[in-house]
Design a protein around this motif. Structure first.
Motif, PDB file in Angstrom:
ATOM      1  N   MET A 331      -6.930  -3.589  -2.962  1.00 27.58           N
ATOM      2  CA  MET A 331      -6.018  -4.461  -2.239  1.00 27.58           C
ATOM      3  C   MET A 331      -4.761  -3.728  -1.810  1.00 27.58           C
ATOM      4  O   MET A 331      -3.946  -4.273  -1.080  1.00 27.58           O
ATOM      5  N   GLU A 332      -4.563  -2.512  -2.245  1.00 25.44           N
ATOM      6  CA  GLU A 332      -3.363  -1.770  -1.879  1.00 25.44           C
ATOM      7  C   GLU A 332      -3.486  -1.238  -0.448  1.00 25.44           C
ATOM      8  O   GLU A 332      -4.566  -0.830  -0.006  1.00 25.44           O
ATOM      9  N   PRO A 333      -2.382  -1.227   0.310  1.00 28.96           N
ATOM     10  CA  PRO A 333      -2.410  -0.691   1.673  1.00 28.96           C
ATOM     11  C   PRO A 333      -2.633   0.814   1.645  1.00 28.96           C
ATOM     12  O   PRO A 333      -2.306   1.488   0.664  1.00 28.96           O
ATOM     13  N   PHE A 334      -3.177   1.342   2.740  1.00 25.61           N
ATOM     14  CA  PHE A 334      -3.426   2.787   2.766  1.00 25.61           C
ATOM     15  C   PHE A 334      -3.377   3.285   4.205  1.00 25.61           C
ATOM     16  O   PHE A 334      -3.433   2.509   5.162  1.00 25.61           O
ATOM     17  N   VAL A 335      -3.254   4.625   4.343  1.00 23.39           N
ATOM     18  CA  VAL A 335      -3.218   5.276   5.648  1.00 23.39           C
ATOM     19  C   VAL A 335      -4.479   6.106   5.807  1.00 23.39           C
ATOM     20  O   VAL A 335      -4.888   6.834   4.892  1.00 23.39           O
ATOM     21  N   SER A 336      -5.085   5.988   6.984  1.00 26.40           N
ATOM     22  CA  SER A 336      -6.244   6.803   7.300  1.00 26.40           C
ATOM     23  C   SER A 336      -6.064   7.345   8.708  1.00 26.40           C
ATOM     24  O   SER A 336      -6.156   6.594   9.681  1.00 26.40           O
ATOM     25  N   GLY A 337      -5.745   8.639   8.818  1.00 26.75           N
ATOM     26  CA  GLY A 337      -5.489   9.231  10.122  1.00 26.75           C
ATOM     27  C   GLY A 337      -4.233   8.647  10.742  1.00 26.75           C
ATOM     28  O   GLY A 337      -3.150   8.676  10.153  1.00 26.75           O
ATOM     29  N   ASN A 338      -4.388   8.085  11.947  1.00 27.79           N
ATOM     30  CA  ASN A 338      -3.251   7.481  12.640  1.00 27.79           C
ATOM     31  C   ASN A 338      -3.178   5.966  12.449  1.00 27.79           C
ATOM     32  O   ASN A 338      -2.475   5.287  13.188  1.00 27.79           O
ATOM     33  N   GLU A 339      -3.905   5.480  11.446  1.00 24.24           N
ATOM     34  CA  GLU A 339      -3.947   4.030  11.278  1.00 24.24           C
ATOM     35  C   GLU A 339      -3.546   3.621   9.869  1.00 24.24           C
ATOM     36  O   GLU A 339      -3.876   4.299   8.888  1.00 24.24           O
ATOM     37  N   VAL A 340      -2.802   2.526   9.816  1.00 24.65           N
ATOM     38  CA  VAL A 340      -2.396   1.943   8.535  1.00 24.65           C
ATOM     39  C   VAL A 340      -3.185   0.650   8.343  1.00 24.65           C
ATOM     40  O   VAL A 340      -3.302  -0.156   9.258  1.00 24.65           O
ATOM     41  N   TYR A 341      -3.697   0.475   7.151  1.00 27.23           N
ATOM     42  CA  TYR A 341      -4.480  -0.711   6.827  1.00 27.23           C
ATOM     43  C   TYR A 341      -3.774  -1.506   5.730  1.00 27.23           C
ATOM     44  O   TYR A 341      -3.443  -0.961   4.671  1.00 27.23           O
ATOM     45  N   VAL A 342      -3.541  -2.778   6.013  1.00 25.02           N
ATOM     46  CA  VAL A 342      -2.945  -3.670   5.023  1.00 25.02           C
ATOM     47  C   VAL A 342      -3.973  -4.758   4.715  1.00 25.02           C
ATOM     48  O   VAL A 342      -4.234  -5.629   5.550  1.00 25.02           O
TER      49      VAL A 342
END
Length: 391
Positions: A331-342
């Motif tokens: 459930m924690e937000p994360f960064v993958s490349g140029n994208e942020v996922y919440v």
């Protein structure tokens, strides 16, 4: 100076007074002064009653300039407000005050609210006045002709039969303290009753229609003159027994006799259109905050490796904050490349989002196609490359 509210053309027969001169009452009152003004005390009396009984549907008979309705629209328990007056012009002058404001559309209330104004007489029955919890008749009955006054109890207590009725009227015993009063306080008054006369009339109505009634008033008399009673006498009627299905249907007219002159339906979160807009705004706002905090800590950490130990404690605080809201690691937000996922599960953990949606499934349904999500639909997605180019 006595500041009592004018009769306000609360009802009449064939004529209506478009403007009732407040100065008329000020001319003959140079000794008694009520603070707050008497009309405000009457309104406050009704407001206190609303806070006590929490009615959902309230009607004001003889609503005049809609001042009482305007005050009552802010009572959160009320979902339906209706006003009735014999004079359409005086209602039309002020009915715009009952319309929703821009802020009502931007921040819809959780309750629904509909406000309607009708042109007609209290001597006539109309089905639009059925089903109300509270009916107010402030400074109304003294404006009625004898024939109308005779019909009034059957219309209000027999046909409308609300749970509570509030009736106020001048106490003529107080008139001796009002310099300049020759007969009645206002030229449109057809009568003014003593305490005994009003109470006798009210008790007979209560007996006939199975109501209890308590007497009170506003506008205290001077010290030592308590026997003359309040300047405005008030009767509060409460129905003794719940209405039966048979009584509700009896003598129900088939045709409407009142003319609707105004209707406003306020934006409400009970309407899915407004609820969806509110949820989308809150989801995007919450996701933006989480993303901003995440990126700030990443930048602080990556720009200066020597500050790693110091920034790590800040990162830990941010993680602790999220861990209070989440249950699972994914459930924690994360960064993958140029994208942020919440993750939506994280966003749903925020109290306001949860209160708006109720369930996680409803959250997903309301934002579907309206918010950019990850390929599996589990997270709100931001492209930070585009944001960096704009900056």
């Amino acid at each position: 100076m006595w500041s009592g509210k004018r009769g306000g053309a609360r009802q009449g027969t064939e004529h209506c007074q478009n403007t009732m001169d407040k100065n008329f009452q000020e001319e003959f009152t140079q000794i008694i002064k009520f603070e707050p003004p008497l009309y405000k005390q009457r309104y406050q009396f009704v407001k206190d009653l609303v806070e006590k009984y929490k009615p959902k549907k309230v009607a004001d008979l003889g609503c005049a300039d809609c001042s009482l309705l305007w005050m009552l629209k802010f009572c959160r328990c009320i979902e339906v407000l209706a006003g009735l007056d014999i004079c359409a012009n005086i209602m039309k002058e002020k009915m715009h005050t009952l319309s929703p404001l821009p802020v009502d559309y931007f921040q819809p209330s959780e309750r629904s609210l509909t406000v309607t104004l009708h042109h007609g007489s209290v001597a006539h029955k109309d089905p639009c006045m059925l089903g109300f919890d509270l009916v107010t008749c402030l400074e109304l009955i003294e404006h009625l002709e004898e024939s109308e006054l005779k019909k009034f109890p059957e219309v209000v207590f027999g046909f409308m039969a609300p749970r509570i009725v509030v009736i106020s009227t001048p106490n003529c015993e107080f008139n001796a303290l009002l310099p300049g009063v020759k007969l009645y306080r206002h030229p449109d008054h057809k009568f003014e009753w003593s305490q005994a006369q009003f109470q006798s009339w009210a008790l007979e109505i209560a007996r006939c229609y199975d109501y209890s009634v308590e007497f009170t008033g506003v506008g205290q008399p001077p010290t030592g003159m308590e026997k003359i009673g309040f300047c405005t006498q008030i009767g509060v009627f409460v129905r003794k027994y719940p209405q039966t299905g048979e009584s509700v249907q009896s003598e129900k007219p088939t045709e409407a006799v009142y003319k609707t002159v105004f209707k406003a339906v306020y934006p409400s979160l009970k309407d899915e259109k407004y609820l969806q807009n509110a949820v989308i705004r809150e989801v995007v706002f919450t996701a933006q905050i989480i993303k901003h905090r995440l990126m700030s800590k990443r930048e602080e950490y990556s720009d200066d490796p020597e500050r790693k130990s110091r920034s790590q404690s800040s990162m830990d605080c941010f993680s602790d904050y999220l861990e209070k809201l989440v249950v699972e690691k994914n459930m924690e937000p994360f960064v993958s490349g140029n994208e942020v996922y919440v993750p939506l599960a994280t966003i749903f953990s925020f109290p306001k989002v949860k209160r708006l949606c109720g369930t996680f499934e409803k959250l997903c349904k309301l934002i579907a196609g309206k918010v950019t999500l990850s390929s599996d639909g589990s997270a709100v997605m931001f492209n930070i490359e585009h944001e960096n180019e704009e900056n």
